[in-house]
Design a protein around this motif. Structure first.
Motif, short mmCIF file in Angstrom:
data_model
loop_
_atom_site.label_atom_id
_atom_site.label_comp_id
_atom_site.label_asym_id
_atom_site.label_seq_id
_atom_site.Cartn_x
_atom_site.Cartn_y
_atom_site.Cartn_z
N HIS A 42 66.35 62.93 36.18
CA HIS A 42 65.65 61.94 35.36
C HIS A 42 64.17 62.27 35.33
O HIS A 42 63.60 62.70 36.32
N ILE A 43 63.55 62.06 34.17
CA ILE A 43 62.13 62.37 33.98
C ILE A 43 61.30 61.09 34.08
O ILE A 43 61.70 60.05 33.56
N GLY A 44 60.15 61.21 34.73
CA GLY A 44 59.21 60.09 34.82
C GLY A 44 57.80 60.61 34.96
O GLY A 44 57.57 61.82 34.99
N TYR A 45 56.85 59.69 35.05
CA TYR A 45 55.45 60.09 35.20
C TYR A 45 55.08 60.38 36.65
O TYR A 45 54.11 61.06 36.93
N THR A 46 55.87 59.82 37.58
CA THR A 46 55.68 60.10 39.01
C THR A 46 57.04 60.35 39.63
O THR A 46 58.07 59.95 39.10
N ASN A 100 51.16 65.31 33.19
CA ASN A 100 52.09 65.70 34.24
C ASN A 100 53.35 64.84 34.12
O ASN A 100 53.25 63.62 34.01
N LEU A 101 54.49 65.48 34.13
CA LEU A 101 55.77 64.78 34.18
C LEU A 101 56.53 65.28 35.38
O LEU A 101 56.36 66.42 35.81
N VAL A 102 57.38 64.42 35.92
CA VAL A 102 58.18 64.79 37.08
C VAL A 102 59.64 64.58 36.73
O VAL A 102 60.02 63.54 36.20
N ASP A 146 68.56 70.63 46.48
CA ASP A 146 69.53 69.64 46.95
C ASP A 146 69.11 68.26 46.45
O ASP A 146 69.81 67.60 45.73
N ARG A 147 67.95 67.86 46.86
CA ARG A 147 67.33 66.61 46.40
C ARG A 147 65.84 66.87 46.36
O ARG A 147 65.22 67.13 47.39
N GLY A 148 65.28 66.83 45.17
CA GLY A 148 63.87 67.15 45.05
C GLY A 148 63.36 66.83 43.67
O GLY A 148 63.90 65.95 42.99
N TYR A 149 62.34 67.57 43.26
CA TYR A 149 61.77 67.30 41.95
C TYR A 149 61.12 68.56 41.39
O TYR A 149 60.86 69.52 42.11
N ILE A 150 60.86 68.51 40.10
CA ILE A 150 60.10 69.55 39.42
C ILE A 150 58.95 68.84 38.71
O ILE A 150 59.18 67.96 37.88
N LYS A 151 57.74 69.22 39.07
CA LYS A 151 56.55 68.68 38.41
C LYS A 151 56.20 69.64 37.27
O LYS A 151 56.04 70.84 37.49
N MET A 152 56.12 69.10 36.06
CA MET A 152 55.85 69.90 34.88
C MET A 152 54.44 69.58 34.39
O MET A 152 54.14 68.43 34.08
N VAL A 153 53.58 70.58 34.33
CA VAL A 153 52.20 70.39 33.92
C VAL A 153 52.03 70.97 32.53
O VAL A 153 52.30 72.15 32.29
#
Length: 130
Positions: A81-85, A56-58, A44-51
């Motif tokens: 949207h992708i970011g570092y945190t 690490n990208l979020v 719904d509203r969250g994130y995916i942390k990619m290692v």
């Protein structure tokens, strides 16, 4: 394993990663690693942390679906949207959303002005009295 993130605007991310962590307000948090059992989950509203190696990208996700099968993570999101945190990605996403809303408001005002001008010109031309 590979992760592909797409939005209505197109492909946002398509890279090899070591693992991902998926976090959502409704479903909580879980990790997907190579050879994980196939899974489908909503965000719904969250994130995916990619290692990926030592990076690490979020990716912040609003209204999305995550599907994992055959070591491919497919993410389809209404907005992302992708970011570092997580915080920096979310701040940028909210900024983009605000700019889009402001642009839509401006366009609505412009459309209203054009419609009013058209009605006035029709009345001046007496086009309705033929």
């Amino acid at each position: 394993m590979q992760i592909i993130v797409v939005t209505p605007a197109g492909k946002l991310y398509d890279e090899q990663v070591e693992y991902v962590v998926v976090a959502s307000q409704l479903t909580g948090q879980f990790a997907l690693m190579k050879n994980h059992t196939p899974i489908i989950s909503s965000i719904d509203r969250g994130y995916i942390k990619m290692v990926k190696e030592d990076q690490n990208l979020v990716t912040v996700i609003l209204n999305g679906v995550v599907e994992f099968s055959n070591n491919i993570v497919n993410v389809i999101a209404q907005e992302a949207h992708i970011g570092y945190t997580e915080q920096s990605a979310m701040e940028h996403l909210l900024t983009v959303r605000k700019e889009r809303l402001d642009e839509n408001k401006r366009r609505s005002i412009d459309f209203g002005k054009a419609e009013k001008e058209l009605v006035e010109n029709i009345q001046k031309a007496k086009a309705s009295k033929v």
